[in-house]
Design an enzyme around this catalytic site. Sequence first.
Site, PDB file in Angstrom:
ATOM      1  N   HIS A  68       1.413  -2.797  -5.005  1.00  0.00           N
ATOM      2  CA  HIS A  68       2.038  -1.664  -5.701  1.00  0.00           C
ATOM      3  C   HIS A  68       3.180  -2.116  -6.592  1.00  0.00           C
ATOM      4  CE1 HIS A  68      -0.045   1.325  -3.280  1.00  0.00           C
ATOM      5  NE2 HIS A  68       0.338   0.735  -2.171  1.00  0.00           N
ATOM      6  N   LYS A 268      -0.124  10.299  -0.625  1.00  0.00           N
ATOM      7  CA  LYS A 268      -0.544   9.754  -1.916  1.00  0.00           C
ATOM      8  C   LYS A 268      -1.937  10.193  -2.322  1.00  0.00           C
ATOM      9  CE  LYS A 268       2.472   5.763  -2.013  1.00  0.00           C
ATOM     10  NZ  LYS A 268       2.598   4.332  -2.204  1.00  0.00           N
ATOM     11  N   ILE A 353       6.931   0.318   8.847  1.00  0.00           N
ATOM     12  CA  ILE A 353       6.413  -0.288   7.605  1.00  0.00           C
ATOM     13  C   ILE A 353       5.057   0.362   7.342  1.00  0.00           C
ATOM     14  CG2 ILE A 353       6.017  -2.453   6.380  1.00  0.00           C
ATOM     15  CD1 ILE A 353       8.826  -2.265   7.582  1.00  0.00           C
ATOM     16  N   CYS A 460     -27.702 -12.621   7.649  1.00  0.00           N
ATOM     17  CA  CYS A 460     -26.922 -13.803   8.052  1.00  0.00           C
ATOM     18  C   CYS A 460     -26.170 -13.632   9.359  1.00  0.00           C
ATOM     19  CB  CYS A 460     -25.947 -14.203   6.958  1.00  0.00           C
ATOM     20  SG  CYS A 460     -24.519 -13.090   6.840  1.00  0.00           S
TER      21      CYS A 460
END
Lengths: 473, 418
Positions: A68, A268, A353, A460
Amino acid sequence: MTVTITRAGEPIGSGAADDDYDVTVVGAGVVGTAIARELARYRLRTALVEASHDIGNGTSKANTAILHTGFDADPDSLEARLVREGRHLLAAYAAESGIPVERVGALLIAWDEEQLALLPKLLAKAERNGYHAARMLGAGELAAREPHLGPGALGALEIPDESIICPWSTPLAYATQAVRAGVHLHLDCRVRHIADAGGSHLLTTSRGPLRTRYLVNAAGLHADEIDRHFGHDGFTVTPRRGQLIVFDKLARELVGHILLPVPTAAGKGVLVAPTVFGNVLLGPTSEEIDDKSATDSTADGIDFLREKGRRILPALLDEEITAVYAGLRAATGREDYRIQEYPALRYVAVGGIRSTGLTASMAIGAHVTGLLAGTGLELGAPRALPPVDLPNVGEAFPRPYRRADLIAEDPAYGTLVCHCEQVTLGEIRDALHSTIPPGSPDGLRRRTRAGSGRCQGFTCGAAVRALYEEARP
Amino acid sequence: MTRLERSVDVLVVGGGPAGLGAAAELAASGAGHVEILEREQDAGGIPRHCLHGGFGVRGTGRFSGSGPRGGMSGPAFARACVAAAVGVGAVLRTGVSVTGWDGPRTVETTGPAGLERITARAVVLATGARERPRSARLVPGSRPPGIYTTGELQRAVHVHGQRIGTHAVVIGNEPVAHGAADTLRGAGLDIVAMVTDQPVSPLPALVRAWAGFPLLTGATVTRLTGRNRISGVELRHEDGRTTTLRCDTVVFTGDFVPEHELARRGGLVIDAGTRGPAYDTGFRTSRDGVFAVGNLLHAAEDAGVAAAEGRACAVPVLRGLAGHDRPAGPLVPLEVDPPLRWVAPNRIAPDAELHDGRFVLRTGRRLPRPHLVVSQDGRELHRQRLLLPVLPGHPFHLGAGWLERIDPHGSAVRITAL
Ligand SMILES: Cc1cc2nc3c(=O)[nH]c(=O)nc-3n(C[C@H](O)[C@H](O)[C@H](O)COP(=O)(O)OP(=O)(O)OC[C@H]3O[C@@H](n4cnc5c(N)ncnc54)[C@H](O)[C@@H]3O)c2cc1C
Ligand SMILES: Cc1cc2nc3c(=O)[nH]c(=O)nc-3n(C[C@H](O)[C@H](O)[C@H](O)COP(=O)(O)OP(=O)(O)OC[C@H]3O[C@@H](n4cnc5c(N)ncnc54)[C@H](O)[C@@H]3O)c2cc1C
């Protein structure tokens, strides 16, 4: 210096006083590893302890992977400052360390008149955040830039420096540099209790006792629990879940920029963004939940995202879906980080955070190291760390399967194991024998991309698992 | 540049039954240098991992050991396909991946010997199909280890001898689901249940009883649970009830999707129904000189169909090599109306001629003995009553006798089930 990494079943040290660490960082997410890396620059005995079997295995493995600019942050918050500083630090670090970054830019799109009216305010906010490159785009220019947008977009704010980054290489680079510089990494090591042992902290961990003079709490979703061991009741972490859908690489040409919605009080909002692996992300949701382990996707979440996606980029919905995942933001009821030093306790809490920690990680590392010094830790003179050079897993630079020079030296780089992601035997072998080898096939996937493609292991999966098992000590 | 530049006459991408069949027939018919590129270390495609018998008998749909007997095992069939191609001089290169295009008939490759750029006079795409993984089916819940597709399961068990778990739930009820069940039981797992959201079982009750595990019909998977290992599958039943099946292994079967990425990256027109390249009755894609065969075109038919198609495409490829690729006149699209899902081939050229005289179709929902009506611009071209019910995941067919009645300048021909 020898590298010290311990896992379940191995001793972590005697717990005797002469074995005390100077600093112990709890939690090896992107934040804890960034702090450990910063501390590695000083002549300290530093430990990084992590409950999981791998670094970066919590919130840091499941985010939107955007570097950001912080253009829309609350200008006076600590978060705004650390995001601003952090993005420059990380962009420079990524370039020298081989962490894939692409500066694709973001378009914050107004879908109605009300949103359109908000764009000038967001532009002004960006200016207040010290970000001066944002500008307004009219509907015509927007349509020319993003021809696949759904109908009704009226205009946009362009933020040319918003970038996409590899979320997995970032903590891996930090941790690799830290352990190479002498930081001890203790995995499978959950801190259960913390007691005062006169001048040091005595940690009771799932792998025995560990003593340290200083403590940094970077435990992410569990930072509040660690904090309570000090008798604090400062904050409570409430997980805010974000579910995301990853679309196949054939969708990549549908979108050029990170497409942001106009933010609302609720958050947001849902974005569409390319990834450095060449996929397209749609998400995240924003759900308050109470279970810190509930990284489940839900039918409602997926429906909600698909409905939003259909509006933003209708053609996206016709593409194959590669993966659906969810990450948990460490919300604490305050729209800012909770970083607090306690000099008397020789302790720094790094909580809350939430949704910008990847971007801010290096700045958080520097900030926390400064706080430790302020609480009395003698740092001494910093030294430069030898650079790391991670193998490239991003699409913007040549991957090994396209490099004749590498293949000529070692045919293993011409032997594809994962065909969807074009991951070679050479890369898998390198990751399995790297400084911090993966703790699971999933960790191998995060280091190499093997198995993360459209077939999700149909072709895989078994072969990759076999290679992983073979390399296990 | 550091790519080795090479030219071949025919380049076959994918060494499964379809690609090998094409290469064998082309090399035998004097097409020149015919080269097969196979990205895996061994050629043979999917049958390499199907240990049961029943291969080599065309159109019998033997995805599991519980079907009628006969034929050979998957690996034996794979070896036979390889031997047939190599025996007539086709060049088989394994461990070489086609990673992209650099021209209309030029591909880029990666292999242990280095990078190449290969230009061919004709390209045959035979990249096969895969099953959609759990994520692409949008099944919510957690993402712990223990979740497979049949393809991954069969490789894990038959190639790598890996331990799987103890209690498995099989999602799906197409033939391949029974292949998965066979593999699970062979690996010593108990099958908790086979689950399908379809209302009725296509299997006769007798076979089901013999299978020895419950088949739950009309049940939708609503959530997977478990943190370090899958621990349960939550179901919602037709009557609204919800239940949870305890297990440590889940296999998502069927729901095939063509391995179409190379075709799409090459800009070939993709059929909206099959999601493979749009192709005509001569296996021609939208690009001159680029042909396609096998499950890339219609995911998924059985191995015998794929191999036969491979061989059949030799005629149009040879015609193309001789410079008579495109017939005069436009291609007419062939489309289906829901609940039909797709038809293959799905473009009709004026010179249309079907190699086996029929089109193959899929339905999205069970239809009891439907009428198939073929029409163009409101004009009915053909009507045919099917003698058996049609079921999702199972092929059914439409004859081609109506082809000559098509107006080559008209709009799309539609197939409707009534
Ligand atoms: C959906 C979503 C989207 C996001 N998008 C972005 C984005 O685009 N850009 C951006 O910059 N940021 C983004 N973020 C935010 C970013 O991911 C986080 O801020 C960051 O990962 C937090 O890192 P962390 O190290 O604090 O936490 P974590 O990664 O959770 O690390 C904490 C670690 O502590 C360990 N731990 C916990 N308790 C203990 C204990 N008692 N003992 C030992 N170890 C313990 C855990 O196992 C864990 O590994 C997003 C987040 C989410 C959820
Ligand atoms: C899980 C599963 C189980 C099945 N079980 C049965 C069964 O029991 N019986 C049966 O009759 N049919 C079965 N089928 C159907 C089976 O797919 C067909 O029988 C047959 O294998 C189709 O042949 P093909 O050549 O079209 O494709 P495949 O057999 O899939 O072969 C395609 C080949 O192309 C290669 N390839 C793809 N892309 C590239 C590239 N870019 N570069 C180089 N090589 C490439 C692949 O590696 C592969 O070897 C099964 C299918 C699946 C998916």
